[in-house]
Design a protein around this motif. Sequence first.
Motif, PDB file in Angstrom:
ATOM      1  N   UNK A 129      -3.760  -1.214  20.798  1.00  0.00           N
ATOM      2  CA  UNK A 129      -2.805  -2.186  21.338  1.00  0.00           C
ATOM      3  C   UNK A 129      -1.579  -2.356  20.449  1.00  0.00           C
ATOM      4  N   UNK A 130      -1.559  -1.681  19.310  1.00  0.00           N
ATOM      5  CA  UNK A 130      -0.417  -1.762  18.412  1.00  0.00           C
ATOM      6  C   UNK A 130      -0.326  -3.062  17.646  1.00  0.00           C
ATOM      7  N   UNK A 131      -1.421  -3.822  17.547  1.00  0.00           N
ATOM      8  CA  UNK A 131      -1.411  -5.121  16.870  1.00  0.00           C
ATOM      9  C   UNK A 131      -2.144  -5.080  15.538  1.00  0.00           C
ATOM     10  N   UNK A 132      -3.306  -4.458  15.500  1.00  0.00           N
ATOM     11  CA  UNK A 132      -4.168  -4.487  14.318  1.00  0.00           C
ATOM     12  C   UNK A 132      -3.888  -3.284  13.425  1.00  0.00           C
ATOM     13  N   UNK A 133      -3.195  -3.513  12.305  1.00  0.00           N
ATOM     14  CA  UNK A 133      -2.904  -2.405  11.395  1.00  0.00           C
ATOM     15  C   UNK A 133      -4.179  -1.816  10.807  1.00  0.00           C
ATOM     16  N   UNK A 134      -5.205  -2.639  10.623  1.00  0.00           N
ATOM     17  CA  UNK A 134      -6.451  -2.139  10.054  1.00  0.00           C
ATOM     18  C   UNK A 134      -7.113  -1.128  10.988  1.00  0.00           C
ATOM     19  N   UNK A 135      -6.801  -1.203  12.282  1.00  0.00           N
ATOM     20  CA  UNK A 135      -7.294  -0.225  13.246  1.00  0.00           C
ATOM     21  C   UNK A 135      -6.307   0.937  13.328  1.00  0.00           C
ATOM     22  N   UNK A 136      -5.091   0.693  13.769  1.00  0.00           N
ATOM     23  CA  UNK A 136      -4.051   1.718  13.773  1.00  0.00           C
ATOM     24  C   UNK A 136      -4.511   3.036  14.365  1.00  0.00           C
ATOM     25  N   UNK A 137      -4.368   4.125  13.597  1.00  0.00           N
ATOM     26  CA  UNK A 137      -4.707   5.446  14.118  1.00  0.00           C
ATOM     27  C   UNK A 137      -6.205   5.726  14.149  1.00  0.00           C
ATOM     28  N   UNK A 138      -7.006   4.717  13.833  1.00  0.00           N
ATOM     29  CA  UNK A 138      -8.454   4.843  14.019  1.00  0.00           C
ATOM     30  C   UNK A 138      -8.831   4.695  15.498  1.00  0.00           C
ATOM     31  N   UNK A 139      -7.938   4.123  16.302  1.00  0.00           N
ATOM     32  CA  UNK A 139      -8.192   3.939  17.727  1.00  0.00           C
ATOM     33  C   UNK A 139      -7.943   5.234  18.486  1.00  0.00           C
TER      34      UNK A 139
END
Length: 250
Positions: A129-139
Amino acid sequence: MSLGPLMIDLRGTSIAPEERDRLRSPLVGGVILFSRNFESLEQLGALVADIHAIRQPPLLVTVDQEGGRVQRFREPFSSLPPFRTLGHLYDENRDQALKTAGAFGWLMAAELRAVGIDMSFAPVVDLDLGLAEVIGDRALHSDARAVAALARRFAAGARRAGMAITAKHFPTHAGARSDSHTEFAVDRRGYDDLADDLLPYRELISAGLPAVMIAHVSFPAVDPKPASLSRWWINGQLREALGFTGAVIT
């Protein structure tokens, strides 16, 4: 002795005497390894075998080996790309992306099983969703159906190599800007707004998902407690509404 509810870590590349005592505790059920626990394939294999030999049934030995920036074991393990790479490929060639996701899952799992590791905490099924930097390209992707399709193929590949997968982070970390490792993370969406986030779990559970990792994220519109401490999320939604019967990890 049955396995307990706690998963603990180790300081170094072998088991210290006091750590051996902790691993024998009936409260402990598994060990999570990190980069500090790895220096060579031979050393890692010996460490895992030592952990497994401590008690019966053997303790579960796990690692975060997603790929990209969350890959605890590097060379000579294969350098795995971030999950978003699969999403980009999906937009270009869906069939090729699904085949690649299966190969990705197999490779990750086969290399870990070769040194005795039981489980990698992957894949991430949070939407991009482009909100959680901790997720980022892990999604994997922003589209829930694309995430579900890629994750199912990844799971099938890992299963062929003899490894169970863990989908994370239930119900989602995608809508929380804060990093839940270091801050209190909040997603203010209501339950009806989370339908797309939950879709990959519905798909994976229908395919026999063995384990889920719960997010340290609060959803105050539905429950004041973080999902990782919430009976509403874990019992009411994951267990009852979604029919999940596997392991819950946090």
